[in-house]
Scaffold this active site. Structure first.
Site, PDB file in Angstrom:
ATOM      1  N   LYS A 192       0.733  -1.215  -0.051  1.00  0.00           N
ATOM      2  CA  LYS A 192       0.107  -0.066   0.040  1.00  0.00           C
ATOM      3  C   LYS A 192       1.032   1.357  -0.156  1.00  0.00           C
ATOM      4  O   LYS A 192       0.620   2.293  -0.867  1.00  0.00           O
ATOM      5  CB  LYS A 192      -0.962  -0.041   1.038  1.00  0.00           C
ATOM      6  CG  LYS A 192      -0.222  -0.010   2.705  1.00  0.00           C
ATOM      7  CD  LYS A 192      -1.244   0.380   3.704  1.00  0.00           C
ATOM      8  CE  LYS A 192      -0.450   0.606   4.973  1.00  0.00           C
ATOM      9  NZ  LYS A 192       0.212   1.821   5.016  1.00  0.00           N
ATOM     10  N   THR A 193       1.842   1.193   0.799  1.00  0.00           N
ATOM     11  CA  THR A 193       2.586   2.464   0.829  1.00  0.00           C
ATOM     12  C   THR A 193       3.361   2.728  -0.777  1.00  0.00           C
ATOM     13  O   THR A 193       3.360   4.023  -1.034  1.00  0.00           O
ATOM     14  CB  THR A 193       3.862   2.405   1.783  1.00  0.00           C
ATOM     15  OG1 THR A 193       3.208   2.157   3.020  1.00  0.00           O
ATOM     16  CG2 THR A 193       4.743   3.608   1.784  1.00  0.00           C
ATOM     17  N   ASP A 207      -3.651   7.819   4.203  1.00  0.00           N
ATOM     18  CA  ASP A 207      -3.212   6.324   4.793  1.00  0.00           C
ATOM     19  C   ASP A 207      -3.987   6.056   5.817  1.00  0.00           C
ATOM     20  O   ASP A 207      -4.154   6.605   6.602  1.00  0.00           O
ATOM     21  CB  ASP A 207      -1.617   6.617   4.659  1.00  0.00           C
ATOM     22  CG  ASP A 207      -0.987   5.295   4.505  1.00  0.00           C
ATOM     23  OD1 ASP A 207      -1.704   4.332   4.130  1.00  0.00           O
ATOM     24  OD2 ASP A 207       0.148   5.141   4.963  1.00  0.00           O
ATOM     25  N   GLU A 208      -4.043   4.599   6.012  1.00  0.00           N
ATOM     26  CA  GLU A 208      -4.314   3.854   7.105  1.00  0.00           C
ATOM     27  C   GLU A 208      -5.660   4.509   7.518  1.00  0.00           C
ATOM     28  O   GLU A 208      -6.029   4.769   8.757  1.00  0.00           O
ATOM     29  CB  GLU A 208      -3.392   4.072   8.523  1.00  0.00           C
ATOM     30  CG  GLU A 208      -2.077   3.551   7.939  1.00  0.00           C
ATOM     31  CD  GLU A 208      -1.813   1.771   8.043  1.00  0.00           C
ATOM     32  OE1 GLU A 208      -2.922   1.325   8.006  1.00  0.00           O
ATOM     33  OE2 GLU A 208      -0.865   1.271   8.017  1.00  0.00           O
ATOM     34  N   GLN A 258      -7.606  -4.654   9.486  1.00  0.00           N
ATOM     35  CA  GLN A 258      -6.661  -4.173  10.285  1.00  0.00           C
ATOM     36  C   GLN A 258      -6.953  -3.066  11.171  1.00  0.00           C
ATOM     37  O   GLN A 258      -6.227  -2.267  11.773  1.00  0.00           O
ATOM     38  CB  GLN A 258      -5.456  -3.894   9.378  1.00  0.00           C
ATOM     39  CG  GLN A 258      -4.948  -5.068   8.802  1.00  0.00           C
ATOM     40  CD  GLN A 258      -3.550  -4.679   8.193  1.00  0.00           C
ATOM     41  OE1 GLN A 258      -2.600  -4.564   9.044  1.00  0.00           O
ATOM     42  NE2 GLN A 258      -3.493  -4.651   6.840  1.00  0.00           N
ATOM     43  N   ARG A 293       2.136 -10.471  10.254  1.00  0.00           N
ATOM     44  CA  ARG A 293       3.286  -9.946  10.575  1.00  0.00           C
ATOM     45  C   ARG A 293       4.282 -10.966  10.271  1.00  0.00           C
ATOM     46  O   ARG A 293       5.646 -10.578   9.979  1.00  0.00           O
ATOM     47  CB  ARG A 293       3.494  -9.587  12.319  1.00  0.00           C
ATOM     48  CG  ARG A 293       2.540  -8.470  12.789  1.00  0.00           C
ATOM     49  CD  ARG A 293       2.352  -7.220  11.881  1.00  0.00           C
ATOM     50  NE  ARG A 293       1.083  -7.257  11.017  1.00  0.00           N
ATOM     51  CZ  ARG A 293       0.965  -6.782   9.845  1.00  0.00           C
ATOM     52  NH1 ARG A 293       1.726  -5.684   9.535  1.00  0.00           N
ATOM     53  NH2 ARG A 293      -0.020  -6.510   9.179  1.00  0.00           N
TER      54      ARG A 293
END
Length: 705
Positions: A37-38, A222-223, A253, A601
């Site tokens: 995503k980044t 973002d997020e 998330q 993770r």
């Protein structure tokens, strides 16, 4: 000859490319864990600069942490020479920027200073002095912060806030008003104000709003799943349908509701912003296929999600392991055994609650396994643990000034700084013994009552250490926690602040269980604590295993992840550990998302652990395996150790049990109430009692017939 493709598009998969090239209308990018995503959001900014001709100053990108914002800045600068001019800030930093430039229109000084949480608490204390009990201040401060998250000022309708016991004890509106008046008189804003006042400014000043909408022709967030209501409102006010809006997030998330995050912001994005295009990023570049399968099979049980299915081109990898251990000490030994391969730097031990780190810290220290604790202080450095240790240190050495200063007024008993100094002034008369000095000072007025209460507790600890025959040290510590009031004090703190400090005190009791309740045993334990607090051996390997709560792992990844404590009441965490209240509905779905975050993770290996029993305040209690384990198909787990037993298997009707208070008995019935296993026991005394299995403190026994 075809044009050369820009570098920021190189290597993007089809969904990523579609998201970067999208132009018309609002865009919601549902970016699964590890889906890049980044890279997508920074490539999109580069596309707006290079291909769409947006001036750098016309683009606003908002992140949630300074670290994320800095990473975005670096990547954008790498993609485009013009990237340095793009405004990339956290929400709070953007609010501060906005209010310094336009805040005068809302009656704010350009020179305001910003209070952090401790500054805010101190100001609240001064604002309501004499009106509110000091023990309630942190809770009130947290409620004020939540009100601001929801864009609620003192004059607004506050009925929707959950005030709990506070509603009957204080006039929250009045407390909030007094605090805000004091804040303004000081020329300050707190963190919540940076968003609340920005929303109020843009709502009440159409000229300012139009100016901002005209300047920022593209707004990217973002997020987005972590946004609260104030952040949603700010975004809504910056959007005027003529500019471009893009939000990136993953509803699976969303794990920060306790900080005010609202899942509905991302679930309802398309409804809030008509014409939204939704693009899903489902290819995962991080985890092995087996890990993704386990994470997906758990989170897909949630109903409140937009839906996506992660997949990867990577190999299946090692099967996900489930280790069923006897207790938390065995859990720590299992993890230590796996770490014997020396792969420390790429390994992380994840836990749901901070108290769980104690067993790992203690064992790893004794085995010289280098570790780092992330996102929290070490176990023996936590406030409530240090309070109890202060009493123990003073029992071992009554000349210990630091221990005395801490213990004498913990919890508060009216011995302030002056009272403590009066005791210290007398220590020369007692050869440095501060307990004797306190006894002399207790004859004076002022803090006499508090000193007498302190001396009673300190004396009881010293007497217990002299008892013949000696008891175990955990019994001495458990009595200390009760006699001193520390246990009750932190139980109340847990209820008001939604923390688990009493569980840390329980772990302290557990840590002392193997030591005799003598002066020698106490000295041995305290020495171990001090060694545990020393800096790492500078000659140890550079690699360290990471100990971290699942909440703190967002944005991180590791080669190997141990996801520990998968038991009912721990993970999922019960809403009230003390009361055994089960989770359901939205709370349970967030716990499930937390499992998903923890599992994803892991890059190469995921190991799950659960215990058959846990020691709580020195006594073992049976543990029920997490319901999340039953949501994973059996063929996806490689089980090590005995399979976890359900309640009906552990305590079937007819089995013989023993209870410390009620004596021997027989289980007569087993059933489930609201998802919690229950049993009924007829004791030899004739008494019939019903227990939640998790909190029954029963032992299975066999008696000779």
């Amino acid at each position: 000859m075809s044009a050369v493709e820009p570098g920021y598009l190189a290597g993007l998969n089809d969904a990523q490319r579609e998201a970067v090239l999208h132009e018309d209308g609002p865009l919601l990018i549902l970016a699964g864990a590890g889906s890049g995503k980044t890279r997508v959001i920074t490539s999109k900014i580069a596309h707006l600069l290079e291909a769409r001709g947006y001036p750098a100053e016309a683009i606003l990108a908002v992140a949630f942490t300074n670290k994320a914002a800095e990473e975005m800045r670096e990547r954008v600068r790498g993609h485009s020479p013009a990237g340095a001019g793009v405004m990339i800030k956290t929400f709070h930093a953007f609010g501060a920027w906005l209010l310094r430039r336009y805040g005068q229109a809302a009656g704010l000084s350009r020179d305001f200073t910003i209070y952090d949480d401790e500054d805010s608490l101190a100001l609240l204390r001064a604002a309501v002095e004499g009106r509110v009990e000091k023990e309630r201040l942190r809770d009130l401060s947290a409620r004020i912060a939540r009100a601001k998250d929801r864009c609620l000022a003192p004059e607004d309708e506050l009925a929707g806030l959950s005030l709990g016991e506070l509603a009957a004890e204080v006039d929250f509106r009045e407390v909030y008003r007094l605090y805000q008046e004091r804040l303004r008189a000081a020329g300050c804003l707190d963190f919540g104000d940076l968003l609340l006042e920005s929303v109020r400014l843009l709502s009440g000043q159409p000229e300012v709003r139009a100016q901002l909408q005209s300047r920022f022709r593209a707004v990217l967030v973002d997020e987005y799943q972590d946004s609260n209501h104030a952040q949603f409102r700010l975004l809504e006010l910056l959007y005027d349908k003529a500019n471009y809006l893009c939000a990136v997030g993953d509803e699976d998330q969303s794990i920060y509701s306790f900080r005010g995050a609202e899942l509905d912001n991302i679930l309802g994005f398309a409804g809030h912003f008509p014409g939204t295009r939704v693009i899903r990023l489902e290819q995962n570049y991080r985890s092995a296929a087996n890990i993704l399968e386990v994470a997906t099979r758990v989170v897909e049980h949630n109903r409140r999600r937009l839906g996506k299915t992660l997949w990867t081109r990577q190999p299946a990898g090692a099967p996900v392991a489930l280790a069923v251990l006897e207790d938390q000490e065995a859990e720590a030994r299992f993890c230590a055994g796996q770490l014997s391969d020396g792969k420390l730097a790429g390994s992380a031990i994840l836990y749901r609650m901070n108290f769980q780190s104690r067993a790992f810290e203690t064992l790893f220290t004794s085995l010289h396994i280098p570790f780092r604790v992330v996102g929290t202080v070490r176990f023996y450095e936590r406030e409530e643990v240090k309070d109890a240790l202060a009493y123990l240190a003073l029992a071992a050495n009554p000349r210990d000034e630091i221990a005395f200063r801490r213990a004498v007024n913990r919890p508060r008993r009216g011995v302030g700084a002056r009272g403590a100094e009066a005791v210290l002034a007398l220590r020369e008369r007692t050869g440095g013994d501060l307990l004797q000095a306190a006894s002399l000072a207790a004859g004076s007025r002022g803090s006499a009552k508090g000193l007498a209460a302190f001396l009673k507790v300190a004396g009881a600890v010293r007497e217990a250490l002299e008892r013949d025959p000696p008891s175990s040290l955990d019994r001495v510590v458990l009595d200390l926690l009760g006699d001193s009031g520390l246990l009750e004090h932190y139980r109340e703190r847990d209820l008001s602040e939604d923390t688990d400090r009493q569980r840390n005190l329980s772990e302290l009791v557990n840590a002392t269980a193997e030591f005799p309740g003598t002066r020698e045993g106490l000295a041995q334990f305290l020495e171990g604590v001090m060694l545990n607090s020393l800096d790492e051996n500078p000659f140890a390997p550079l690699g360290k295993v990471t100990l971290i709560t699942v909440h703190n792992t967002k944005g991180l990844e590791f080669d190997r992840v141990f996801l520990t404590g998968l038991e009912e009441g721990i993970f999922p965490h019960f809403a009230s550990t003390a009361g055994g209240t089960t989770v359901s509905g939205d709370e349970l779905e967030e716990e499930r998302r937390l499992f998903y975050v923890g599992a994803t993770r892991a890059r190469e290996q995921l190991l799950l652990t659960c215990c058959r029993r846990r020691r709580v305040f020195g006594s073992y209690q049976a543990a029920e395996p997490s319901r999340f384990l039953s949501e994973v198909p059996a063929e996806l787990l490689a089980v090590r150790g005995r399979e976890p037993m359900a309640a009906a298997e552990r305590y079937p009707p007819g089995c013989q049990v023993y209870h410390e208070d009620y004596g021997p008995g027989v289980v007569t019935r087993a059933w489930s109430a609201e998802g919690q296993p229950m049993i009924a026991v007829r004791f030899d005394s004739g008494r019939i009692a019903r227990f939640p299995v998790k909190y029954s403190a029963l032992e299975r026994v066999s008696r000779d017939t």
